[in-house]
Design a protein around this motif. Structure first.
Motif, mmCIF file in Angstrom:
data_model
loop_
_atom_site.group_PDB
_atom_site.id
_atom_site.type_symbol
_atom_site.label_atom_id
_atom_site.label_comp_id
_atom_site.label_asym_id
_atom_site.label_seq_id
_atom_site.Cartn_x
_atom_site.Cartn_y
_atom_site.Cartn_z
ATOM 1 N N GLY A 10 11.569 -98.657 60.132
ATOM 2 C CA GLY A 10 12.757 -98.566 59.298
ATOM 3 C C GLY A 10 12.401 -98.194 57.886
ATOM 4 O O GLY A 10 11.275 -97.786 57.596
ATOM 5 N N LEU A 11 13.388 -98.358 57.017
ATOM 6 C CA LEU A 11 13.223 -98.073 55.598
ATOM 7 C C LEU A 11 13.023 -99.382 54.846
ATOM 8 O O LEU A 11 13.802 -100.324 55.019
ATOM 9 C CB LEU A 11 14.460 -97.346 55.066
ATOM 10 C CG LEU A 11 14.545 -97.138 53.554
ATOM 11 C CD1 LEU A 11 13.412 -96.237 53.076
ATOM 12 C CD2 LEU A 11 15.907 -96.549 53.187
ATOM 13 N N VAL A 12 11.988 -99.419 54.035
ATOM 14 C CA VAL A 12 11.694 -100.623 53.268
ATOM 15 C C VAL A 12 11.210 -100.212 51.882
ATOM 16 O O VAL A 12 10.630 -99.136 51.717
ATOM 17 C CB VAL A 12 10.634 -101.489 53.991
ATOM 18 C CG1 VAL A 12 9.305 -100.757 54.084
ATOM 19 C CG2 VAL A 12 10.474 -102.843 53.348
ATOM 20 N N GLN A 13 11.473 -101.060 50.913
ATOM 21 C CA GLN A 13 10.974 -100.787 49.570
ATOM 22 C C GLN A 13 9.490 -101.114 49.479
ATOM 23 O O GLN A 13 8.986 -101.974 50.222
ATOM 24 C CB GLN A 13 11.738 -101.618 48.546
ATOM 25 C CG GLN A 13 13.164 -101.135 48.287
ATOM 26 C CD GLN A 13 13.797 -101.852 47.116
ATOM 27 O OE1 GLN A 13 13.464 -103.005 46.832
ATOM 28 N NE2 GLN A 13 14.708 -101.181 46.428
ATOM 29 N N ASP A 89 1.920 -95.754 53.153
ATOM 30 C CA ASP A 89 1.970 -96.287 54.518
ATOM 31 C C ASP A 89 3.054 -95.603 55.347
ATOM 32 O O ASP A 89 3.127 -95.812 56.565
ATOM 33 C CB ASP A 89 2.244 -97.788 54.513
ATOM 34 C CG ASP A 89 1.115 -98.594 53.897
ATOM 35 O OD1 ASP A 89 1.416 -99.528 53.127
ATOM 36 O OD2 ASP A 89 -0.058 -98.291 54.182
ATOM 37 N N ALA A 90 3.895 -94.815 54.715
ATOM 38 C CA ALA A 90 4.982 -94.151 55.425
ATOM 39 C C ALA A 90 4.420 -93.174 56.451
ATOM 40 O O ALA A 90 3.545 -92.359 56.147
ATOM 41 C CB ALA A 90 5.871 -93.412 54.437
ATOM 42 N N ALA A 91 4.903 -93.300 57.679
ATOM 43 C CA ALA A 91 4.400 -92.476 58.779
ATOM 44 C C ALA A 91 5.173 -92.831 60.037
ATOM 45 O O ALA A 91 5.961 -93.793 60.039
ATOM 46 C CB ALA A 91 2.912 -92.732 59.006
ATOM 47 N N VAL A 92 4.911 -92.089 61.087
ATOM 48 C CA VAL A 92 5.336 -92.506 62.411
ATOM 49 C C VAL A 92 4.193 -93.325 63.000
ATOM 50 O O VAL A 92 3.034 -92.889 62.990
ATOM 51 C CB VAL A 92 5.660 -91.309 63.323
ATOM 52 C CG1 VAL A 92 6.066 -91.795 64.715
ATOM 53 C CG2 VAL A 92 6.762 -90.456 62.706
ATOM 54 N N TYR A 93 4.526 -94.506 63.460
ATOM 55 C CA TYR A 93 3.538 -95.426 64.008
ATOM 56 C C TYR A 93 3.621 -95.422 65.535
ATOM 57 O O TYR A 93 4.720 -95.498 66.107
ATOM 58 C CB TYR A 93 3.761 -96.835 63.469
ATOM 59 C CG TYR A 93 3.267 -97.008 62.049
ATOM 60 C CD1 TYR A 93 3.937 -96.416 60.983
ATOM 61 C CD2 TYR A 93 2.117 -97.740 61.764
ATOM 62 C CE1 TYR A 93 3.476 -96.539 59.684
ATOM 63 C CE2 TYR A 93 1.647 -97.886 60.469
ATOM 64 C CZ TYR A 93 2.335 -97.275 59.430
ATOM 65 O OH TYR A 93 1.876 -97.406 58.136
ATOM 66 N N GLY A 108 6.662 -93.640 69.410
ATOM 67 C CA GLY A 108 6.537 -93.773 67.963
ATOM 68 C C GLY A 108 7.765 -94.396 67.317
ATOM 69 O O GLY A 108 8.868 -94.335 67.855
ATOM 70 N N THR A 109 7.526 -95.011 66.174
ATOM 71 C CA THR A 109 8.614 -95.579 65.382
ATOM 72 C C THR A 109 8.357 -95.204 63.920
ATOM 73 O O THR A 109 7.227 -95.316 63.425
ATOM 74 C CB THR A 109 8.720 -97.101 65.580
ATOM 75 O OG1 THR A 109 9.865 -97.604 64.885
ATOM 76 C CG2 THR A 109 7.484 -97.843 65.119
ATOM 77 N N GLN A 110 9.399 -94.767 63.253
ATOM 78 C CA GLN A 110 9.275 -94.239 61.893
ATOM 79 C C GLN A 110 9.282 -95.380 60.875
ATOM 80 O O GLN A 110 10.155 -96.248 60.916
ATOM 81 C CB GLN A 110 10.426 -93.287 61.589
ATOM 82 C CG GLN A 110 10.444 -92.733 60.167
ATOM 83 C CD GLN A 110 9.356 -91.711 59.931
ATOM 84 O OE1 GLN A 110 9.224 -90.751 60.687
ATOM 85 N NE2 GLN A 110 8.584 -91.900 58.862
ATOM 86 N N VAL A 111 8.323 -95.334 59.972
ATOM 87 C CA VAL A 111 8.285 -96.259 58.840
ATOM 88 C C VAL A 111 8.410 -95.440 57.567
ATOM 89 O O VAL A 111 7.623 -94.514 57.338
ATOM 90 C CB VAL A 111 6.982 -97.073 58.828
ATOM 91 C CG1 VAL A 111 6.857 -97.867 57.535
ATOM 92 C CG2 VAL A 111 6.919 -98.000 60.040
ATOM 93 N N THR A 112 9.398 -95.784 56.760
ATOM 94 C CA THR A 112 9.625 -95.107 55.490
ATOM 95 C C THR A 112 9.540 -96.140 54.382
ATOM 96 O O THR A 112 10.170 -97.196 54.481
ATOM 97 C CB THR A 112 10.996 -94.423 55.471
ATOM 98 O OG1 THR A 112 11.095 -93.515 56.586
ATOM 99 C CG2 THR A 112 11.194 -93.641 54.182
ATOM 100 N N VAL A 113 8.771 -95.846 53.368
ATOM 101 C CA VAL A 113 8.581 -96.781 52.260
ATOM 102 C C VAL A 113 9.026 -96.099 50.974
ATOM 103 O O VAL A 113 8.461 -95.069 50.588
ATOM 104 C CB VAL A 113 7.113 -97.222 52.140
ATOM 105 C CG1 VAL A 113 6.967 -98.273 51.038
ATOM 106 C CG2 VAL A 113 6.607 -97.772 53.467
#
Length: 115
Positions: A10-13, A89-93, A108-113
């Motif tokens: 997800g999207l996280v600060q 750290d933003a990437a597809v994991y 994969g799961t998307q991580v957005t920072v």
């Protein structure tokens, strides 16, 4: 049929946390080493963390002290707890395991920072 399914992205600060899950079907997950990988746009996929069948763990230097890999054998699941997230750290994991010499990947799961 072996399937790996990741979730929890997800999207996280920046500075925030996320917990990723990798659930396996068709295999007894606890008997195998599982790795979490990530791939950012324009970059090669890289190993982030791994856990073997004995529970021993290893981490990329870039995430040591911030990420924790663990497994819940009763749930056939491997987790990646990510704390103190950084924009880099933003990437597809992805999670991955090997079975009889063949690699199995999740979708994969998307991580957005956000900074």
């Amino acid at each position: 049929q072996v399937q790996l399914v990741e979730s929890g992205g997800g999207l996280v600060q920046a500075g925030g946390s996320l917990r990723l899950s990798c659930v396996a079907t068709g295999v007894i997950f606890s008997a195998y080493t599982v790795g979490w990988y990530r791939q950012a746009p324009g970059k090669q996929r890289e190993l982030v963390a791994g856990v073997d069948d004995g529970g021993n763990t290893d981490y990329a230097d870039s995430v040591k002290g911030r990420f924790t890999i663990s497994r819940d054998n009763a749930k056939n699941t491997v987790y990646l707890q990510m704390n103190s997230l950084k924009p880099e750290d933003a990437a597809v994991y992805y999670c991955r395991m090997f079975l009889r010499g063949r690699p199995y990947w999740g979708q994969g799961t998307q991580v957005t920072v956000s900074s």
